[in-house]
Motif scaffolding. Structure first.
Motif, PDB file in Angstrom:
ATOM      1  N   HIS A 192     -65.052  43.693  92.084  1.00  0.00           N
ATOM      2  CA  HIS A 192     -66.219  44.554  92.199  1.00  0.00           C
ATOM      3  C   HIS A 192     -66.837  44.712  90.809  1.00  0.00           C
ATOM      4  O   HIS A 192     -66.131  44.679  89.806  1.00  0.00           O
ATOM      5  N   THR A 238     -61.471  46.292  93.739  1.00  0.00           N
ATOM      6  CA  THR A 238     -62.487  46.580  94.761  1.00  0.00           C
ATOM      7  C   THR A 238     -63.315  47.805  94.416  1.00  0.00           C
ATOM      8  O   THR A 238     -64.313  48.093  95.069  1.00  0.00           O
ATOM      9  N   GLN A 239     -62.898  48.572  93.419  1.00  0.00           N
ATOM     10  CA  GLN A 239     -63.721  49.692  92.944  1.00  0.00           C
ATOM     11  C   GLN A 239     -63.501  49.859  91.453  1.00  0.00           C
ATOM     12  O   GLN A 239     -62.506  49.382  90.907  1.00  0.00           O
ATOM     13  N   GLY A 252     -64.883  48.401  89.192  1.00  0.00           N
ATOM     14  CA  GLY A 252     -64.912  47.126  88.491  1.00  0.00           C
ATOM     15  C   GLY A 252     -66.044  47.092  87.492  1.00  0.00           C
ATOM     16  O   GLY A 252     -66.937  47.915  87.547  1.00  0.00           O
ATOM     17  N   ASP A 265     -57.362  50.777  92.139  1.00  0.00           N
ATOM     18  CA  ASP A 265     -58.582  49.959  92.170  1.00  0.00           C
ATOM     19  C   ASP A 265     -58.334  48.561  92.744  1.00  0.00           C
ATOM     20  O   ASP A 265     -59.264  47.800  92.932  1.00  0.00           O
ATOM     21  N   ALA A 323     -56.811  45.608  95.360  1.00  0.00           N
ATOM     22  CA  ALA A 323     -56.338  45.192  96.682  1.00  0.00           C
ATOM     23  C   ALA A 323     -55.680  43.829  96.544  1.00  0.00           C
ATOM     24  O   ALA A 323     -56.160  42.971  95.803  1.00  0.00           O
TER      25      ALA A 323
END
Lengths: 480, 312
Positions: B191, B244-245, B247, B255, B257
């Motif tokens: 991300h 996934t967050q 980033g 953060d 996965a």
């Protein structure tokens, strides 16, 4: 002759060690080597650690200013250029009839004025190891930059400014003409050891029955403390270089025990003790009133804790400056050069504690990585009206990208326009990353250093992103 | 010399096996054929895009590259190879801010086995380069595998080149990106707070000296414009662990996965389109992916290429 050679070799070796530890990427080692210097040892008294200071003082009381002769790299540098000055016939060295009292008097007055005026942190200008650092650190840094090609030469020198220039003046140019003028007039360590030196058990003694007042010893004495006409040596100023002993055609000079100290020795010693006390009290005072550096918005390094204490305890050795892997710990452009962080050059790395480990005095307390990551050293302000997302309407996110704690983050306004920066100040540690990378002109972030460092919240765990449910075993669906 | 001769012989043998696929494997030709709606020549023809799932990064690479006709399709004996990795951050491998070090190690070794005369690993690190290479494990991985880490922290390693972009009309590009015979893009998927996502296209922001220019002048357009200079010959998108967050730096386990995926593609846009879909998003919802496709740098629909899906 033997003592002269031994002393010279020992001093050169120590100087080489210092150059090596300033060149090496080993902050802990550098801090350890620097700890044996007088300036850090005196500062350690504020922390209740007196061992090193007591040893240095005792050695001086027994054998004279051995520290100045061998251990002080700034002293050895001056000796080298004094020698060069004699070769070039620049030196016209003669006894200076000043005594310790007059020699150190201007500095004492200056110190008093500075303290009263609220600039007690300027006492750093009288620390010999500080001048050695201001000379060595930028030169070695530039050398490294040239070898590694990490920066252009002008860039390396550009950031050092006045400190280097004055250091060259004090440790290179002045000794060419006047020998160790710094040591006998300006040096806090020399002043501090002066008492013990003046009364030391063993010292350079002049046998007045053998002396023919030819003046040869005067011309080789970097401290200008031998009076060949009056046939006496001022031991308080003598830096124990032994140059005079072999220079004497009648062997009137010797290094031997003094059994009956004279009244004037006591006087000189007393004055230098008074001088040391002035500095000590001044330093303590500067910490107590917190007057130092008032109004400054400079960012002091992690581990400094409190600006007043930092200024009180920093001896300007530049060890932290050398330690910083991104080269942002820099002496301030003004002459009074306690290092600060320059975020125009880069930003403080989240997992790095090198500067705090490099400090020999405790002015920067060693921090664990976890501690450093929650230590706020500066206040950060976001001014969205300058941000390119709002002025240009295009995506950016440079600040959120580099923010290690996610205090700066991008949030979706929900209207199809690009994500916008938001700052959660509680999590901000003031590392300067957002400021440094911000592409807006003027930048959309402003940073001001804190006079007292604060505890920040840990890294923000929540944040906007792309939700993915991968489960434990990874994705099961292919993307095409 | 013995070792080198052996490697050359081994690479030549591998090349022989992959020869038929190699002739038809130039990305441009393949793309045009796919765009014209023609069916792939043979079902076992070397793929131009491969997704591999459910394996370790090293093993997934070996499976994926075999399906593409072997590394010899891309690396010929004696050629120099540049791996543009993502090693922007001073973070541990578990936090997924940088390319997986094991994957870097494997790709370097395969390139050398194919007879590469030299393999460079390069990135214009964002945080201090020395610390990034050390903490990420990529420094040790690359060196022990036999690659050279190209210095990238001084402007003098970058050369000014004209760029036929819409906004980016010139850039200082790292010398190893410009000079290598074979360019391989080896990003980690993540991300990105500004660009939306970061894959193989965004990876090449770390090929230029002046990143601020991109941020100041329409980031999405500049990311795409770069590929007027050069497109990678091979894209390997590491989606084993994916931020996934928060980033692209992440920094916390929350953060990340674990996707256990890898995308290999000759087509940089298709690689990122596949990456976008791993996030459950339409590829054209990310500005730079959409623009890169519109500028003709690649196919935004991966299924239009010779595609293969492999479960390890």
């Amino acid at each position: 002759m033997r003592m002269y050679r031994i002393r010279r070799l020992a001093a050169l070796l120590v100087l080489l060690v210092f150059v090596a530890v300033y060149a090496l990427d080993a902050p802990g080692l550098r801090a350890a080597v620097l700890t044996a210097q007088v300036s850090p040892a005196f500062i350690k008294l504020f922390h209740g650690a007196a061992a090193t200071a007591v040893v240095l003082f005792a050695v001086t009381a027994l054998f004279g200013r051995v520290y100045c002769a061998v251990l002080c790299p700034a002293g050895t540098l001056q000796d080298i250029f004094f020698r060069l000055g004699r070769r070039l016939k620049l030196v016209r060295s003669r006894y200076m009839r000043v005594g310790n009292a007059v020699g150190y008097a201007p500095v004492m007055v200056l110190a008093a004025v500075l303290v009263v005026a609220g600039y007690a942190h300027a006492l750093v200008l009288f620390e010999p190891i500080g001048w050695f650092g201001r000379l060595t650190a930028p030169l070695l840094g530039a050398g490294k930059d040239i070898v590694l090609g990490t920066q252009n030469i002008l860039g390396s020198f550009g950031a050092v400014g006045t400190g280097l220039v004055v250091a060259v003046g004090l440790l290179v140019v002045v000794p060419l003409f006047f020998g160790r003028r710094f040591c006998s007039h300006f040096c806090l360590a020399g002043m501090g050891l002066g008492l013990a030196g003046a009364l030391s058990l063993r010292r350079i003694r002049l046998d007045d029955s053998a002396c023919v007042s030819c003046g040869k010893c005067e011309s080789v004495c970097p401290a200008q403390c031998i009076d060949s006409k009056g046939k006496r040596v001022e031991s308080g100023r003598c830096v124990l270089c032994f140059a005079c002993v072999p220079s004497c055609p009648t062997r009137a000079l010797s290094y031997s025990a003094e059994t009956s100290p004279q009244r004037r020795d006591l006087l000189a010693g007393g004055v230098s003790l008074f001088g040391a006390a002035v500095f000590f009290v001044a330093r303590a005072f500067s910490g107590a009133v917190g007057a130092s550096g008032k109004g400054s918005a400079g960012v002091i390094p992690p581990g400094a804790g409190r600006r007043s204490r930092y200024y009180q305890e920093c001896v300007g050795c530049q060890s932290c400056v050398v330690a910083c892997p991104v080269g942002i710990v820099k002496p301030r452009e003004s002459l009074i050069a306690q290092p600060e962080l320059n975020y125009d050059l880069g930003y403080c790395q989240y997992s790095c504690t090198q500067c705090t480990l490099a400090c020999p005095t405790g002015a920067l307390a060693p921090l664990s990585v976890a501690d450093k990551q929650t230590t706020r050293i500066a206040d950060t302000r976001l001014m969205p009206d300058r941000c390119v997302v709002l002025t240009e309407g295009t995506a950016c996110g440079a600040c959120a990208e580099v923010c290690p704690t996610h205090a700066a983050t991008m949030e979706d306004p929900g209207d199809g326009t690009p994500t916008r920066p938001v700052l959660y100040p509680g999590h901000c540690i003031g590392c300067g990353a957002c400021y440094h990378v911000c592409p807006a002109t003027p930048r959309a972030f402003a940073i001001s250093g804190l006079a007292v460092h604060e505890r920040a919240l840990p890294m923000r765990e929540e944040g906007e992103g792309l939700e993915v449910d991968a489960g434990e075993g990874g994705l099961t669906d292919f993307p095409f | 010399m013995d070792r080198r001769d052996f490697l050359k012989a081994a690479a030549a043998a591998g090349l022989g096996l992959a020869f038929a696929g190699d002739m038809a494997g130039a990305p441009g030709i393949r793309n045009r054929r796919a765009a014209a709606g023609e069916a792939p020549a043979r079902p076992d023809a070397p793929a131009d895009i491969v997704a591999v799932r459910n394996g370790e990064p090293e093993a997934m690479f070996d499976l994926g590259i075999a399906a593409m006709g072997g590394i010899g399709r891309f690396v010929k004996p004696g050629q120099t190879v540049t791996l543009k990795v993502n090693v922007s951050w001073d973070v541990r491998p578990e936090l997924a801010g940088n390319t997986h070090p094991g994957l870097v190690d494997r790709v370097v070794r395969r390139c050398l086995e194919a007879g590469a005369s030299r393999v460079y690993v390069v990135d214009h690190n964002i945080e201090n380069g020395q610390r990034c290479y050390q903490t990420s494990g990529i420094g040790d991985a690359a060196r022990s595998a036999g690659a050279m880490i190209a210095p990238a922290e001084a402007e003098r390693y970058y050369q000014s080149v004209p760029v036929a972009g819409k906004i980016l009309t010139g850039a200082k590009v790292h010398e190893t990106i410009l000079g290598a015979d074979v360019l391989v893009s080896l990003p980690v998927l993540k991300h990105h707070g500004g660009a939306g996502m970061s894959g193989s296209l965004k990876n090449f922001m770390g090929a230029v000296w002046d990143r601020r220019y991109y941020h100041r002048n329409n980031l999405q357009q500049c990311i795409a414009d770069f590929f007027a200079v050069r497109k990678p010959d091979l894209n390997i998108v590491d989606a084993y662990r994916v931020i996934t967050q928060n980033g692209p730096r992440g920094g916390s386990a929350a953060d990340v996965a674990v996707m256990k995926m890898q995308i290999l593609s000759t087509d940089i846009v298709a690689a990122d389109a596949a990456g976008a879909r791993l996030f459950g998003r339409s590829p054209d919802s990310f500005g730079h992916v959409k623009i890169a496709h519109e500028m003709g740098f690649g196919e935004i629909d991966p299924s239009r290429l010779v595609a293969r899906r492999i479960t390890a």
